[in-house]
Design a protein around this motif. Structure first.
Motif, short mmCIF file in Angstrom:
data_model
loop_
_atom_site.label_atom_id
_atom_site.label_comp_id
_atom_site.label_asym_id
_atom_site.label_seq_id
_atom_site.Cartn_x
_atom_site.Cartn_y
_atom_site.Cartn_z
N ALA A 208 0.84 -1.07 0.13
CA ALA A 208 -0.21 0.05 0.05
C ALA A 208 0.96 1.16 0.08
CB ALA A 208 -0.83 0.00 1.22
N GLN A 209 1.96 1.30 0.46
CA GLN A 209 3.08 2.33 0.60
C GLN A 209 3.63 2.22 -0.89
OE1 GLN A 209 5.45 1.96 3.88
NE2 GLN A 209 3.76 2.48 5.34
N ILE A 210 4.17 1.19 -1.45
CA ILE A 210 4.68 1.33 -2.62
C ILE A 210 4.04 1.56 -4.00
CG2 ILE A 210 6.07 -0.30 -4.41
CD1 ILE A 210 7.09 -2.06 -2.01
N LEU A 211 2.75 1.08 -4.00
CA LEU A 211 1.92 1.34 -4.93
C LEU A 211 1.94 2.74 -5.44
CD1 LEU A 211 0.11 0.39 -7.53
CD2 LEU A 211 -1.85 0.30 -5.88
N PRO A 212 1.43 3.60 -4.84
CA PRO A 212 1.20 4.95 -5.14
C PRO A 212 2.44 5.58 -5.77
CG PRO A 212 0.16 4.71 -2.77
CD PRO A 212 1.22 3.33 -3.31
N GLU A 213 3.82 5.13 -5.15
CA GLU A 213 5.12 5.84 -5.44
C GLU A 213 5.41 5.39 -7.08
OE1 GLU A 213 6.85 8.31 -3.98
OE2 GLU A 213 4.98 8.31 -2.34
N VAL A 214 5.22 3.94 -7.06
CA VAL A 214 5.53 3.31 -8.35
C VAL A 214 4.64 3.77 -9.34
CG1 VAL A 214 5.94 1.23 -9.50
CG2 VAL A 214 6.82 1.41 -7.16
N ALA A 215 3.27 3.84 -9.15
CA ALA A 215 2.54 4.18 -10.20
C ALA A 215 2.37 5.45 -10.92
CB ALA A 215 0.91 4.07 -9.59
N GLN A 216 3.10 6.35 -10.17
CA GLN A 216 3.37 7.77 -10.79
C GLN A 216 4.18 7.75 -11.97
OE1 GLN A 216 4.06 10.91 -7.80
NE2 GLN A 216 3.33 9.50 -6.20
N VAL A 217 5.04 6.72 -12.05
CA VAL A 217 6.24 6.77 -13.16
C VAL A 217 6.23 5.30 -13.84
CG1 VAL A 217 7.53 8.52 -11.74
CG2 VAL A 217 7.87 6.02 -11.61
N ALA A 218 5.67 4.43 -13.57
CA ALA A 218 5.63 3.00 -14.13
C ALA A 218 4.69 3.35 -15.27
CB ALA A 218 5.40 1.95 -13.23
N SER A 219 4.88 2.47 -16.39
CA SER A 219 4.06 2.55 -17.42
C SER A 219 2.54 1.78 -17.17
CB SER A 219 4.35 2.01 -18.74
OG SER A 219 5.03 0.48 -18.55
N HIS A 220 2.84 0.72 -16.56
CA HIS A 220 1.61 -0.30 -15.83
C HIS A 220 2.18 -0.98 -14.76
CE1 HIS A 220 -1.28 -3.61 -15.86
NE2 HIS A 220 -2.17 -2.44 -16.22
N VAL A 221 1.16 -0.93 -13.68
CA VAL A 221 1.33 -1.55 -12.60
C VAL A 221 0.25 -2.76 -12.21
CG1 VAL A 221 1.78 -1.56 -10.09
CG2 VAL A 221 2.36 0.25 -11.59
N THR A 222 0.41 -3.91 -11.95
CA THR A 222 -0.58 -4.90 -11.55
C THR A 222 -0.39 -4.95 -9.97
OG1 THR A 222 -0.77 -5.56 -13.80
CG2 THR A 222 -1.57 -7.00 -12.02
N VAL A 223 -1.34 -5.15 -9.25
CA VAL A 223 -1.17 -5.67 -7.94
C VAL A 223 -1.85 -6.77 -7.77
CG1 VAL A 223 -1.91 -5.24 -5.50
CG2 VAL A 223 -1.41 -3.35 -6.96
N TYR A 224 -1.28 -8.13 -7.22
CA TYR A 224 -1.79 -9.23 -7.16
C TYR A 224 -2.07 -9.44 -5.74
CZ TYR A 224 -0.10 -10.56 -11.97
OH TYR A 224 -0.04 -10.29 -13.23
N GLN A 225 -3.40 -9.47 -5.42
CA GLN A 225 -4.05 -9.49 -4.16
C GLN A 225 -4.72 -10.92 -3.92
OE1 GLN A 225 -7.15 -6.48 -2.87
NE2 GLN A 225 -8.52 -8.44 -2.92
N ARG A 226 -4.37 -11.28 -2.72
CA ARG A 226 -4.78 -12.85 -2.34
C ARG A 226 -5.81 -12.73 -1.57
NH1 ARG A 226 -0.59 -16.70 0.95
NH2 ARG A 226 -0.72 -14.88 2.24
N THR A 227 -5.98 -11.78 -0.48
CA THR A 227 -6.99 -11.44 0.25
C THR A 227 -7.14 -9.99 0.60
OG1 THR A 227 -5.86 -11.89 2.28
CG2 THR A 227 -7.22 -13.69 1.59
N PRO A 228 -8.27 -9.30 0.74
CA PRO A 228 -8.23 -7.77 0.96
C PRO A 228 -8.03 -7.43 2.24
CG PRO A 228 -10.61 -8.88 0.70
CD PRO A 228 -9.46 -9.97 0.23
N ASN A 229 -7.66 -6.26 2.58
CA ASN A 229 -7.51 -5.73 3.66
C ASN A 229 -8.52 -4.58 4.15
OD1 ASN A 229 -4.81 -7.08 4.75
ND2 ASN A 229 -4.37 -6.37 2.58
N TRP A 230 -8.67 -4.36 5.37
CA TRP A 230 -9.56 -3.04 5.99
C TRP A 230 -8.46 -1.97 5.70
CZ3 TRP A 230 -14.48 -3.28 6.42
CH2 TRP A 230 -15.10 -4.67 6.82
#
Length: 569
Positions: A208-230
């Protein structure tokens, strides 16, 4: 051979392989223990063995994009070294690390730390009443002097923590990927991920901390989720220069802010442990409403992002920017199980495969394997693996059966899901330093002393807390978490609030310990030792603190406005 030792002298060249106390780890816990050795026991005859090249522990190891703490900055610091100059309400990894370096410098800890020194094993020697600690030297220059050595210690302290050994997922083909792969705790900043296709395996606090930073500059990001979180709002904000000045020059305001934050966090205990409580319902409603606000009219996505377990069963994620990042056009959420990792990417389902330049393993740490891979041998050569064959346990989370003159920080059942772990660490350090004081006293008198928790005390303590834990949200069978073993035993989390734990450690009961050696009579003649605790919750009212602050302002103003001759008399 004389048993006498001068605990006030630092370990020097001639006694390089002997120390009164050996501490494994130079993170928050190890530093706290060392500082209390100096302040409480006037002991400088100790060595801190650190496998890394810097102090800070997890805040030195974890340097991934967006890395920060999920506890308020004012609360995430030592009570005796509060920092009024945090730049944000939630500190970044770099700011926390800089704070810890300053603390280490202030208390002169660097001369006690041996960096690039990995503890491979430690065994208790019955004849000498000492620990034999096997150390491997990893630094290229230092290893030219000696690649390994054995360090003797009267007392051994583990400060390795629970979040230090990265856990890789058990996915077929993990080692076949020919692109760039890195674990979040071993981030390679030499790699430029801009305009790259990135996969993030995992969706916990780190992801959750990495995604916002990487998504700003990466061409595409996929998050592989096993179970959701609160996911709850962070409400982070910068701390203004004026606010920092108030905290610096008006200590009562700083104390009040910290107290209010601690009290609020203590209230969250009910929300993450009692699924039937009003607080838990408020958390569910608040998290759900925030999710639906970011993804309006998307019920299919709501279903993917809504957990079916109680808040607190897994750590609640605090984030302001995870959902906005997930909503970006260049970000996808994948909830189908990963079939395998191929040479070029990740495969889900039968034939659905995506190609990536970078795969990030945000898959956490080996948390239930406390002290792994260090091999520990106690009385009669009994291994720690044998002691913990049915799951890790410790008396008050600190001392372990058949391990004499041994203590550990952040051990079994001392993790928190609602408050600052530093509040726990300081209580543990005070408790352990009280035990160490008796070992030092005996050694100074040329006597031996071994202190080991009794098995019946261990069983009573762990039975009591496990009875409580089985009724909490941590035990919810609908989720798997790093809090518990595969068979559902909660080995990581504490069963109560921080104040409950501080009270638990506010008194040392000598009758719960087996005392042996020629110096035992001095302890057997003692009664229980009242240690007290650092009380940080509110003691005074707001009006009392305000009057105190105004008094300080008036006194300071009077001094600086007074004629020069009056100030120099």
């Amino acid at each position: 051979m004389s048993l006498k030792t001068n605990s006030r002298l630092p370990v020097g060249n001639k006694d390089f392989t002997n120390a009164t106390v050996v501490i494994i780890g130079a993170g928050i816990s190890g530093m706290c223990m060392a500082i209390d050795l100096i302040k409480q026991n006037r002991c400088r005859n100790f060595v801190i063995l650190e496998k890394s090249s810097s102090v800070g522990g997890t805040w030195s190891d974890n340097k991934y994009p967006g890395c920060c703490c999920d506890v308020w900055s004012s609360l995430y610091s030592y009570s005796f070294e509060q920092n009024p100059n945090w730049s944000r309400e939630y500190p970044s990894q770099e700011e926390i690390h800089a704070y810890l370096v300053r603390v280490a410098e202030k208390y002169g800890l660097f001369k006690h730390i041996r960096f690039s020194s990995t503890v491979e094993a430690a065994g208790w020697n019955e004849d000498e009443s000492k620990w034999k600690v096997s150390v491997k030297v990893d630094g290229q220059k230092d290893s030219e002097f000696a690649s390994s050595y054995t360090l003797d210690a009267d007392f051994l302290v583990s400060a390795v923590g629970q979040l230090n050994l990265p856990r890789e997922p058990n996915i077929p083909g993990l080692n076949e990927f020919q692109g760039k792969m890195m674990h979040s705790a071993r981030w390679d900043w030499s790699y430029d991920f801009s305009q790259k296709r990135v996969a993030i395996i995992g969706n916990g606090a780190t992801a959750a901390q990495i995604l916002p930073e990487v998504a700003q500059v990466a061409s595409h990001v996929t998050v592989y989720q096993r179970t959701p979180n609160w996911i709850a709002p962070r409400l982070d904000a910068p701390v203004s220069a004026f606010h920092q000045a108030l905290l610096t020059y008006l200590p009562p305001i700083r104390w009040r802010k910290r107290a209010l934050q601690m009290e609020f966090r203590e209230l969250l205990y009910a929300a993450i442990t009692d699924n039937d409580s009003d607080f838990a319902q408020m958390m569910r409603d608040g998290c759900t409403n925030m999710m639906k606000t970011h993804f309006p009219d998307q019920p299919q996505l709501w279903e993917k992002l809504t957990p079916n377990y109680a808040p607190g069963c897994k750590r609640v994620i605090i984030s302001d920017d995870y959902y906005p990042a997930l909503a970006r056009d260049n970000v996808d959420l994948e909830t189908r199980p990963i079939t395998r990792i191929t040479q070029k990417g990740i495969e889900v389902g039968a034939e659905d495969s995506q190609q990536y330049d970078l795969i990030v393993l945000a898959t956490g740490f080996k948390t239930v394997e406390f002290m792994y891979p260090i091999e520990i041998y106690g009385k009669n050569g009994r291994s720690l693996g044998d002691i913990w064959k049915d799951g890790a346990t410790a008396y008050k989370g600190i001392t372990v059966e058949d391990l004499p003159n041994f203590g550990m920080f952040y051990g079994p059942n001392t993790n928190l899901g609602h408050n600052s772990i530093i509040l726990m660490i300081e209580a543990q350090s005070r408790y352990l330093n009280t035990i160490v004081a008796e070992v030092i006293r005996a050694r100074q008198q040329g006597k031996t002393l071994t202190i080991t928790p009794k098995l019946e005390a261990m069983k009573e303590f762990n039975g009591r807390i496990q009875t409580v834990l089985r009724k909490t949200s941590f035990a919810d069978p609908n989720c798997n978490s790093w809090y518990k073993t595969d068979d559902g035993i909660i080995t990581n989390n504490w069963s109560g609030t921080v104040i409950d734990y501080q009270l638990e450690l506010s008194e040392l009961h000598w009758h719960d310990y087996s005392i042996e050696g020629s110096g035992k009579d001095a302890i057997l003649a003692k009664k229980n030792v009242k240690l007290g605790r650092v009380r940080e919750e509110s003691i005074f009212s707001d009006s009392t603190l305000l009057l105190g602050a105004l008094g300080i302002v008036a006194a300071a103003g009077g001094y600086f406005l007074a004629p020069r001759w009056r100030r120099t008399r």
